[in-house]
Design a protein around this motif. Structure first.
Motif, PDB file in Angstrom:
ATOM      1  N   ARG A  95       4.033  52.868 103.841  1.00  0.00           N
ATOM      2  CA  ARG A  95       4.554  51.923 102.846  1.00  0.00           C
ATOM      3  C   ARG A  95       4.341  52.442 101.427  1.00  0.00           C
ATOM      4  O   ARG A  95       5.091  52.129 100.512  1.00  0.00           O
ATOM      5  CB  ARG A  95       3.863  50.550 102.975  1.00  0.00           C
ATOM      6  N   GLY A  96       3.252  53.173 101.243  1.00  0.00           N
ATOM      7  CA  GLY A  96       2.959  53.713  99.908  1.00  0.00           C
ATOM      8  C   GLY A  96       3.422  55.156  99.766  1.00  0.00           C
ATOM      9  O   GLY A  96       3.971  55.551  98.747  1.00  0.00           O
ATOM     10  N   PHE A  97       3.237  55.936 100.808  1.00  0.00           N
ATOM     11  CA  PHE A  97       3.571  57.371 100.771  1.00  0.00           C
ATOM     12  C   PHE A  97       5.036  57.522 101.188  1.00  0.00           C
ATOM     13  O   PHE A  97       5.336  57.978 102.281  1.00  0.00           O
ATOM     14  CB  PHE A  97       2.639  58.109 101.733  1.00  0.00           C
ATOM     15  N   THR A  98       5.936  57.121 100.319  1.00  0.00           N
ATOM     16  CA  THR A  98       7.353  57.077 100.678  1.00  0.00           C
ATOM     17  C   THR A  98       8.070  58.359 100.245  1.00  0.00           C
ATOM     18  O   THR A  98       7.623  59.030  99.306  1.00  0.00           O
ATOM     19  CB  THR A  98       8.043  55.892  99.976  1.00  0.00           C
ATOM     20  N   PRO A  99       9.216  58.677 100.871  1.00  0.00           N
ATOM     21  CA  PRO A  99       9.990  59.841 100.434  1.00  0.00           C
ATOM     22  C   PRO A  99      10.362  59.735  98.958  1.00  0.00           C
ATOM     23  O   PRO A  99      10.372  60.728  98.236  1.00  0.00           O
ATOM     24  CB  PRO A  99      11.248  59.787 101.315  1.00  0.00           C
ATOM     25  N   ARG A 100      10.607  58.506  98.520  1.00  0.00           N
ATOM     26  CA  ARG A 100      10.982  58.327  97.117  1.00  0.00           C
ATOM     27  C   ARG A 100       9.826  58.704  96.176  1.00  0.00           C
ATOM     28  O   ARG A 100      10.007  59.380  95.172  1.00  0.00           O
ATOM     29  CB  ARG A 100      11.393  56.870  96.894  1.00  0.00           C
ATOM     30  N   ARG A 101       8.620  58.269  96.539  1.00  0.00           N
ATOM     31  CA  ARG A 101       7.449  58.605  95.704  1.00  0.00           C
ATOM     32  C   ARG A 101       7.290  60.126  95.624  1.00  0.00           C
ATOM     33  O   ARG A 101       6.960  60.670  94.579  1.00  0.00           O
ATOM     34  CB  ARG A 101       6.183  57.956  96.274  1.00  0.00           C
ATOM     35  N   VAL A 102       7.534  60.807  96.740  1.00  0.00           N
ATOM     36  CA  VAL A 102       7.422  62.267  96.752  1.00  0.00           C
ATOM     37  C   VAL A 102       8.520  62.877  95.865  1.00  0.00           C
ATOM     38  O   VAL A 102       8.243  63.740  95.027  1.00  0.00           O
ATOM     39  CB  VAL A 102       7.494  62.798  98.204  1.00  0.00           C
ATOM     40  N   ARG A 103       9.766  62.398  96.027  1.00  0.00           N
ATOM     41  CA  ARG A 103      10.865  62.931  95.195  1.00  0.00           C
ATOM     42  C   ARG A 103      10.573  62.751  93.717  1.00  0.00           C
ATOM     43  O   ARG A 103      10.865  63.613  92.900  1.00  0.00           O
ATOM     44  CB  ARG A 103      12.171  62.192  95.522  1.00  0.00           C
ATOM     45  N   GLU A 104       9.989  61.600  93.385  1.00  0.00           N
ATOM     46  CA  GLU A 104       9.745  61.318  91.971  1.00  0.00           C
ATOM     47  C   GLU A 104       8.671  62.223  91.346  1.00  0.00           C
ATOM     48  O   GLU A 104       8.507  62.235  90.135  1.00  0.00           O
ATOM     49  CB  GLU A 104       9.378  59.836  91.792  1.00  0.00           C
ATOM     50  N   LEU A 105       7.970  62.950  92.193  1.00  0.00           N
ATOM     51  CA  LEU A 105       6.968  63.889  91.670  1.00  0.00           C
ATOM     52  C   LEU A 105       7.617  65.142  91.071  1.00  0.00           C
ATOM     53  O   LEU A 105       6.957  65.919  90.385  1.00  0.00           O
ATOM     54  CB  LEU A 105       6.046  64.353  92.805  1.00  0.00           C
ATOM     55  N   HIS A 106       8.900  65.340  91.397  1.00  0.00           N
ATOM     56  CA  HIS A 106       9.573  66.602  91.045  1.00  0.00           C
ATOM     57  C   HIS A 106       9.326  67.056  89.596  1.00  0.00           C
ATOM     58  O   HIS A 106       8.834  68.163  89.376  1.00  0.00           O
ATOM     59  CB  HIS A 106      11.080  66.464  91.335  1.00  0.00           C
ATOM     60  N   PRO A 107       9.634  66.204  88.578  1.00  0.00           N
ATOM     61  CA  PRO A 107       9.454  66.699  87.205  1.00  0.00           C
ATOM     62  C   PRO A 107       8.010  67.074  86.872  1.00  0.00           C
ATOM     63  O   PRO A 107       7.769  68.034  86.154  1.00  0.00           O
ATOM     64  CB  PRO A 107       9.923  65.531  86.319  1.00  0.00           C
ATOM     65  N   ARG A 108       7.070  66.348  87.438  1.00  0.00           N
ATOM     66  CA  ARG A 108       5.656  66.659  87.153  1.00  0.00           C
ATOM     67  C   ARG A 108       5.231  67.961  87.843  1.00  0.00           C
ATOM     68  O   ARG A 108       4.501  68.760  87.279  1.00  0.00           O
ATOM     69  CB  ARG A 108       4.745  65.505  87.615  1.00  0.00           C
ATOM     70  N   ARG A 132       7.311  71.117 101.320  1.00  0.00           N
ATOM     71  CA  ARG A 132       8.559  71.867 101.083  1.00  0.00           C
ATOM     72  C   ARG A 132       9.008  71.725  99.631  1.00  0.00           C
ATOM     73  O   ARG A 132       9.444  72.699  99.011  1.00  0.00           O
ATOM     74  CB  ARG A 132       9.655  71.374 102.024  1.00  0.00           C
ATOM     75  N   LEU A 133       8.889  70.517  99.095  1.00  0.00           N
ATOM     76  CA  LEU A 133       9.300  70.300  97.699  1.00  0.00           C
ATOM     77  C   LEU A 133       8.447  71.156  96.760  1.00  0.00           C
ATOM     78  O   LEU A 133       8.962  71.816  95.851  1.00  0.00           O
ATOM     79  CB  LEU A 133       9.152  68.813  97.333  1.00  0.00           C
ATOM     80  N   GLU A 134       7.164  71.157  97.008  1.00  0.00           N
ATOM     81  CA  GLU A 134       6.257  71.921  96.165  1.00  0.00           C
ATOM     82  C   GLU A 134       6.562  73.416  96.232  1.00  0.00           C
ATOM     83  O   GLU A 134       6.604  74.097  95.212  1.00  0.00           O
ATOM     84  CB  GLU A 134       4.840  71.700  96.709  1.00  0.00           C
ATOM     85  N   ALA A 135       6.769  73.909  97.459  1.00  0.00           N
ATOM     86  CA  ALA A 135       7.062  75.332  97.629  1.00  0.00           C
ATOM     87  C   ALA A 135       8.399  75.665  96.966  1.00  0.00           C
ATOM     88  O   ALA A 135       8.553  76.707  96.321  1.00  0.00           O
ATOM     89  CB  ALA A 135       7.100  75.690  99.110  1.00  0.00           C
ATOM     90  N   GLN A 136       9.358  74.752  97.100  1.00  0.00           N
ATOM     91  CA  GLN A 136      10.679  74.935  96.493  1.00  0.00           C
ATOM     92  C   GLN A 136      10.571  75.100  94.985  1.00  0.00           C
ATOM     93  O   GLN A 136      11.107  76.033  94.396  1.00  0.00           O
ATOM     94  CB  GLN A 136      11.483  73.664  96.781  1.00  0.00           C
TER      95      GLN A 136
END
Ligand code: HEM
Length: 396
Positions: A98-111, A348-352
Motif C-alpha cells: 500500500r505504501g511501496f507503490t510503483p508510483r512512489r518508485v517512479r516519482e523518485l526518478h528526478p531525485r 532497474r530504475l536506479e540502474a537505468q
C-alpha cells in the motif's frame, strides 16, 4: 556424480568463479547434497523456477540464507516477510505494498537523477577512482534513505552502518559482533524515524506505512521497523553489485564502446542474467520430495542456485557468452512466485538512471582488474572495490 564434485557457497574458489562448478552440478548432480554443511541444492533453471513458485513445499520460515545467525524460526525478526510463508507473508506484503507503490518508485526518478549527477560529475576527468567506494556503494543506500524520508544529514552515517552490517572479514562465515551492533543501531535509528514521522508525517514511505490499511488491519511499529531494515538488507548491496558488475563485464568483453553508445536496458538485463548479485536463496523443505532419483527429507535445507539457473543452456543458448542481443526474459535474478523481489522495479530504475548518466558523461573507461577486490559472501557476488579510470565526453 563423480566424488570430486564439491560445492559450497563459502568456498573462496567459488567466489572467484562459480560458473564451472554450477555447470557440473547441472550436468552431474542437478539435485546436489553437501553432507558437511547439511544442505541440498537445485541448479537447473526449470527446478529453481518451480521451487520459487511452490511456497508450500519450499518454505521461507527459517530465512533464506544459510548463515547460522540468520537461519531459524526467528529469521523474520530481522528479515520481515522475506522469512515468512502465507498467510503471514501475504498480510505483511499487501500492507507494505500500500505504501511501496510503483508510483512512489517512479516519482523518485528526478531525485535519483540529481543524486547520480552529484556523485558522478566530480569524478569525470579526475584521477582513477574506486567505482564502488565513490559511486555504486553510495547511491543505492542514499536512494533507500530518500524513499524512507531520512534527513540528508543522517545519510552518511546510515550508509556506514549498512556497510558494517554486510561486511565480512576473510574466513568469517557469519555475522560478526560489529555487524550485530551496527544492525541494532540501525534498528534504533528507524524506531526514532518512525516516531518522528508519526509526530510530523511527510511525503515518504515511512509515513505511508504508518497510514497503510487493508480491511481495517494496520502495520504494528515493530513490523514497519523490520521492513525498513529488510530494505537495507535486500536492496542495498544487491544494487551496488549490479552497477559495478555491469561496468566490469562490459569492459571484460570489450563492449565498452557499444554500451556507451546504446540505451542501457540490454546492458542491465544481460548483467543481471550473466552474473547476478544474489547468487542463491535458501528454503526449508516442508515435506519429503523426490527429484532426479533422490529423496530430500522434510526439514532439510535447500539452496536454489539462481546464478546457475541463469546460465542454463536449455533456456539461454550459449549461456556462458555475455551477449547484449540475447533474450533475457527468462532470467530469474529477482526470484519468482510469492516472494518475487518487491524492489525489482526500483533496482532497474536506479540502474537505468545511473548507467544512462554514465554513458552521457563518459566516452571511454578502463577497469584496473589487477586491483579489483571481490566480496566474500555466501550469497552476494560482486566487487568490494573496482578501480576505474574514465575519459569524459567533450561538452556539446
Ligand atoms: C539487483 C538488485 C536486486 C536483486 C538481484 C534482488 C533479488 C531478490 C530476490 C532473488 C528476492 C527473492 C527472495 C526469495 O525468494 O526468498 C528478492 C526479494 C526482495 N527484494 Fe530484492 N533484489 C534487488 C533489489 C532490491 C531493492 C532495490 C529492494 C528495495 C528497496 C528490494 C527489496 C526486496 C524485498 C522487500 C524482497 C522480499 C519480497 C518477499 O519476500 O515477498 N530488492 N530480491
Amino acid at each position: 556424480m563423480s566424488s570430486d564434485l564439491e560445492y559450497s557457497p563459502y568456498d573462496y574458489r567459488v567466489h572467484e568463479d562459480p560458473y564451472p562448478v554450477y555447470a557440473r552440478l547441472r550436468r552431474e548432480a542437478p539435485l546436489y547434497r553437501n553432507e558437511e554443511l547439511d544442505f541440498w541444492a537445485l541448479s537447473r533453471h526449470a527446478d529453481v523456477a518451480t521451487a520459487f513458485r511452490d511456497w508450500e513445499r519450499f518454505s521461507s520460515v527459517n530465512g533464506v540464507t544459510l548463515d547460522a545467525s540468520a537461519w531459524g524460526p526467528h529469521a523474520h525478526r530481522t528479515m520481515s516477510f522475506l522469512a515468512l510463508d502465507p498467510p503471514r507473508h501475504t498480510r505483511l506484503r499487501s500492507l507494505v505494498s500500500r505504501g511501496f507503490t510503483p508510483r512512489r518508485v517512479r516519482e523518485l526518478h528526478p531525485r535519483i537523477l540529481e543524486m547520480t549527477r552529484t556523485l558522478l560529475e566530480p569524478l569525470i576527468e579526475g584521477e582513477p577512482f574506486d567505482f564502488v567506494a565513490d559511486f555504486a556503494g553510495v547511491l543505492p543506500m542514499d536512494v533507500i534513505s530518500e524513499l524512507m524520508g531520512v534527513p540528508e544529514a543522517d545519510r552518511p552515517e546510515l550508509r556506514r552502518l549498512a556497510e558494517v552490517v554486510v561486511h565480512r572479514e576473510e574466513g568469517v562465515q557469519d555475522v560478526p559482533p560489529a555487524g550485530m551492533d551496527a544492525a541494532l543501531t540501525l534498528v534504533g535509528y528507524y524506531a526514532e524515524l518512525l516516531a518522528a514521522k508519526r509526530r510530523k508525517p511527510g511525503d515518504d514511505l515511512t509515513s505511508a506505512l504508518l497510514e497503510a490499511e487493508v480491511d481495517g488491519d494496520r502495520l504494528a511499529d515493530g513490523e514497519i521497523i523490520a521492513f525498513l531494515f529488510l530494505m537495507v538488507i535486500a536492496g542495498n548491496e544487491t544494487t551496488t553489485k549490479l552497477l559495478a558488475n555491469a561496468l566490469y563485464w562490459a569492459w571484460k568483453h570489450r563492449l565498452t564502446d557499444r554500451v556507451l553508445k546504446e540505451p542501457v536496458d540490454a546492458w542491465i538485463e544481460e548483467t543481471l542474467r550473466y552474473d547476478t548479485s544474489s547468487q542463491q536463496i535458501a528454503r526449508t523443505v516442508a515435506e519429503d520430495f523426490t527429484a532426479h532419483g533422490r529423496t530430500v527429507p522434510a526439514g532439510s535445507r535447500l539452496l536454489l542456485l539462481v546464478g546457475s539457473a541463469n546460465r542454463d543452456e536449455d533456456v539461454f543458448p550459449g549461456a556462458d557468452r555475455y551477449d547484449l542481443d540475447r533474450d533475457t526474459s527468462q532470467l530469474i535474478s529477482f526470484g519468482g512466485g510469492r516472494h518475487y523481489c518487491l524492489g525489482a522495479n526500483m533496482a532497474r530504475l536506479e540502474a537505468q538512471i545511473a548507467l544512462t548518466e554514465f554513458t552521457r558523461l563518459v566516452s571511454a573507461y578502463e577497469v584496473d582488474e589487477a586491483n579489483a577486490v571481490r566480496v566474500h559472501s555466501s550469497n552476494v557476488r560482486g566487487f568490494a572495490s573496482l578501480p576505474v579510470s574514465l575519459i569524459g565526453r567533450s561538452p556539446g
